[in-house]
Design an enzyme around this catalytic site. Structure first.
Site, PDB file in Angstrom:
ATOM      1  N   CYS A 112       0.826  -1.215   0.000  1.00 12.66           N
ATOM      2  CA  CYS A 112       0.000   0.000   0.000  1.00 12.66           C
ATOM      3  C   CYS A 112       0.863   1.270   0.000  1.00 12.66           C
ATOM      4  O   CYS A 112       0.723   2.129  -0.876  1.00 12.66           O
ATOM      5  CB  CYS A 112      -0.968  -0.029   1.175  1.00 12.66           C
ATOM      6  SG  CYS A 112      -0.217  -0.462   2.755  1.00 12.66           S
TER       7      CYS A 112
HETATM    8  N1  LIG Z   1      -4.306  -4.077   5.085  1.00 11.39           N
HETATM    9  C1  LIG Z   1      -3.746  -3.421   4.043  1.00 11.39           C
HETATM   10  O1  LIG Z   1      -3.956  -2.195   3.867  1.00 11.39           O
HETATM   11  C2  LIG Z   1      -2.878  -4.156   3.059  1.00 11.39           C
HETATM   12  C3  LIG Z   1      -2.444  -3.458   1.922  1.00 11.39           C
HETATM   13  C4  LIG Z   1      -1.628  -4.106   0.983  1.00 11.39           C
HETATM   14  C5  LIG Z   1      -1.253  -5.420   1.217  1.00 11.39           C
HETATM   15  N2  LIG Z   1      -1.682  -6.072   2.333  1.00 11.39           N
HETATM   16  C6  LIG Z   1      -1.234  -7.452   2.522  1.00 11.39           C
HETATM   17  O2  LIG Z   1      -2.355  -8.319   2.392  1.00 11.39           O
HETATM   18  C7  LIG Z   1      -2.195  -9.429   3.267  1.00 11.39           C
HETATM   19  C8  LIG Z   1      -3.403  -9.466   4.197  1.00 11.39           C
HETATM   20  O3  LIG Z   1      -3.389  -8.251   4.946  1.00 11.39           O
HETATM   21  P1  LIG Z   1      -4.579  -7.850   5.928  1.00 11.39           P
HETATM   22  O4  LIG Z   1      -4.267  -6.474   6.364  1.00 11.39           O
HETATM   23  O5  LIG Z   1      -5.896  -8.159   5.322  1.00 11.39           O
HETATM   24  O6  LIG Z   1      -4.300  -8.850   7.139  1.00 11.39           O
HETATM   25  P2  LIG Z   1      -5.300  -9.317   8.278  1.00 11.39           P
HETATM   26  O7  LIG Z   1      -6.429  -8.368   8.412  1.00 11.39           O
HETATM   27  O8  LIG Z   1      -4.451  -9.589   9.474  1.00 11.39           O
HETATM   28  O9  LIG Z   1      -5.869 -10.711   7.734  1.00 11.39           O
HETATM   29  C9  LIG Z   1      -5.020 -11.819   7.572  1.00 11.39           C
HETATM   30  C10 LIG Z   1      -5.766 -12.957   6.917  1.00 11.39           C
HETATM   31  O10 LIG Z   1      -4.864 -14.076   6.820  1.00 11.39           O
HETATM   32  C11 LIG Z   1      -5.396 -15.175   7.565  1.00 11.39           C
HETATM   33  N3  LIG Z   1      -4.293 -15.834   8.255  1.00 11.39           N
HETATM   34  C12 LIG Z   1      -3.614 -15.347   9.341  1.00 11.39           C
HETATM   35  N4  LIG Z   1      -2.625 -16.204   9.679  1.00 11.39           N
HETATM   36  C13 LIG Z   1      -2.694 -17.237   8.804  1.00 11.39           C
HETATM   37  C14 LIG Z   1      -1.938 -18.443   8.634  1.00 11.39           C
HETATM   38  N5  LIG Z   1      -0.906 -18.737   9.442  1.00 11.39           N
HETATM   39  N6  LIG Z   1      -2.282 -19.280   7.626  1.00 11.39           N
HETATM   40  C15 LIG Z   1      -3.312 -18.989   6.793  1.00 11.39           C
HETATM   41  N7  LIG Z   1      -4.051 -17.872   6.925  1.00 11.39           N
HETATM   42  C16 LIG Z   1      -3.746 -17.003   7.901  1.00 11.39           C
HETATM   43  C17 LIG Z   1      -6.434 -14.598   8.499  1.00 11.39           C
HETATM   44  O11 LIG Z   1      -7.460 -15.559   8.669  1.00 11.39           O
HETATM   45  P3  LIG Z   1      -8.034 -16.100  10.051  1.00 11.39           P
HETATM   46  O12 LIG Z   1      -7.554 -15.200  11.137  1.00 11.39           O
HETATM   47  O13 LIG Z   1      -9.517 -16.118   9.872  1.00 11.39           O
HETATM   48  O14 LIG Z   1      -7.438 -17.486  10.114  1.00 11.39           O
HETATM   49  C18 LIG Z   1      -6.967 -13.406   7.711  1.00 11.39           C
HETATM   50  O15 LIG Z   1      -7.977 -13.822   6.835  1.00 11.39           O
HETATM   51  C19 LIG Z   1      -0.875  -9.215   4.013  1.00 11.39           C
HETATM   52  O16 LIG Z   1       0.156  -9.916   3.393  1.00 11.39           O
HETATM   53  C20 LIG Z   1      -0.663  -7.719   3.906  1.00 11.39           C
HETATM   54  O17 LIG Z   1       0.685  -7.341   3.987  1.00 11.39           O
HETATM   55  C21 LIG Z   1      -2.493  -5.477   3.252  1.00 11.39           C
END
Ligand SMILES: NC(=O)c1ccc[n+]([C@@H]2O[C@H](COP(=O)([O-])OP(=O)(O)OC[C@H]3O[C@@H](n4cnc5c(N)ncnc54)[C@H](OP(=O)(O)O)[C@@H]3O)[C@@H](O)[C@H]2O)c1
Length: 326
Positions: free
Chosen positions: A134
């Protein structure tokens, strides 16, 4: 014909946004969504579900191995990874910024870095795409045209602010409502934020020049949005830099050069980027860059890339305050 998309990590912020966008996408439908919540399949079960395409919104360190498994099991499907696991070109660079080995080293350098406006030829028809970070998207969109045109020096200072969804949904004391509300703070001081490496690598790949970034991220007490303020050194007037950025993005649906500094509310819930350029005193120009971290910074750009990978019109299903929904 509808395209079936499996969304991994749909209980997280980025994955939930991807499901929301796909639910109104005219050509795609959510085949399954993974997470530990009612109505979701488990992450592991998703790996055996056949779909036309997959979006991986999983933590870095995990996501890359899911990409590897899906590529091996369903080679015809397109996979867009929203994590950092495929973004850096080498295992050494990944390990330097992430302090652990990449989960899928064999895939590094094989997935186009999907800053779509700069990589659409490589993303079109690709089976694997590394979706940018991001902050990296907010920084790279204005910096790339400036570096490509040779208008700025290597030394760039970026002061950026993000809404709290940028940190993901995991419980953390500093993200509690009472810690966050009515307050404002910086984090990851020094050269510790991982998106520094990503932007430096992206600029080097596109222009052959590696900038020297000073990057200071801040946590805003709002849910979503990034406003990055970039201070660049240049012998040229602000108007010349503005013109270079505007010319590079002329005709782009989602990237817009505007006159006044953009607000988060201009880009929230859209796939838009808004950039403005201003005089910053002798030898310096100030550039503002705003995106929604969950839109152009994550799920929106992922679907922009997915559309291209699937041979669909690039903007299909993506909201824009400037261009409307395609
Ligand atoms: N948030 C942003 O603005 C943003 C922007 C660009 C990129 N990203 C990237 O997108 C990805 C997700 O980000 P997010 O912010 O949405 O994170 P998040 O809100 O913490 O969500 C993480 C997701 O991954 C799952 N998860 C967690 N640990 C896991 C494991 N060990 N094995 C399999 N699944 C697992 C969780 O599912 P459960 O808890 O239900 O198991 C949840 O669905 C990351 O790599 C992040 O760097 C995020």
């Amino acid at each position: 014909m509808q395209v079936d998309v499996g969304v991994f990590g749909a209980t997280g912020y980025a994955g939930r946004e991807a499901v929301r966008l796909l639910s109104v996408h005219p050509r795609c439908r959510v085949a399954f969504a993974t997470g530990r919540a009612d109505g979701h399949v488990s992450h592991e079960e998703g790996l055996s579900r056949r779909a036309d395409a997959y979006l991986l919104a999983l933590p870095h360190g995990v996501s890359g191995s899911y990409a590897e498994t899906l590529r091996a099991s369903f080679p015809a499907a397109a996979v867009v990874d929203l994590s950092a696991d495929l973004r850096l070109p080498t295992a050494a660079e990944y390990a330097a910024w992430y302090q652990h080995q990449p989960p899928a080293p064999a895939l590094l350098g094989r997935a186009p870095y999907g800053l779509t406006e700069w990589s659409r030829d490589a993303v079109r028809g690709a089976r694997l795409v590394a979706n940018p970070g991001c902050y990296a998207t907010a920084m790279a969109l204005p910096l790339l045209p400036l570096f490509a045109a040779g208008l700025v020096e290597d030394d760039v200072v970026v002061d950026a602010k993000s809404g709290a969804t940028g940190a993901g949904k995991g419980p953390r004391e500093d993200l509690l409502f009472c810690e966050l509300a009515d307050d404002f703070s910086a984090y990851a001081p020094g050269r510790s934020h991982r998106h520094i490496g990503e932007v430096e690598a992206a600029l080097f790949a596109a222009t052959g020049r590696r900038p020297s970034l000073t990057f200071c991220p801040h946590l805003l007490p709002v849910k979503r949005g990034i406003l990055a303020t970039l201070y660049v050194r240049t012998p040229h007037p602000a108007a010349a830099l503005r013109e270079a950025i505007a010319a590079r993005y002329a005709g782009e649906r989602f990237v817009h050069v505007v006159d006044a500094p953009p607000r988060l509310s201009d880009v929230a819930h859209t796939n838009d980027s808004r950039i403005s350029v201003h005089d910053g005193g002798p030898g310096r120009v100030v550039v503002f860059s705003a995106i929604d971290n969950l839109g152009k910074g994550a799920a929106g750009q992922a679907i922009q890339n997915l559309n291209l990978a699937l041979g669909l019109e690039e903007g299909l299903g993506l909201p824009s305050l400037s261009g409307g929904r395609a």
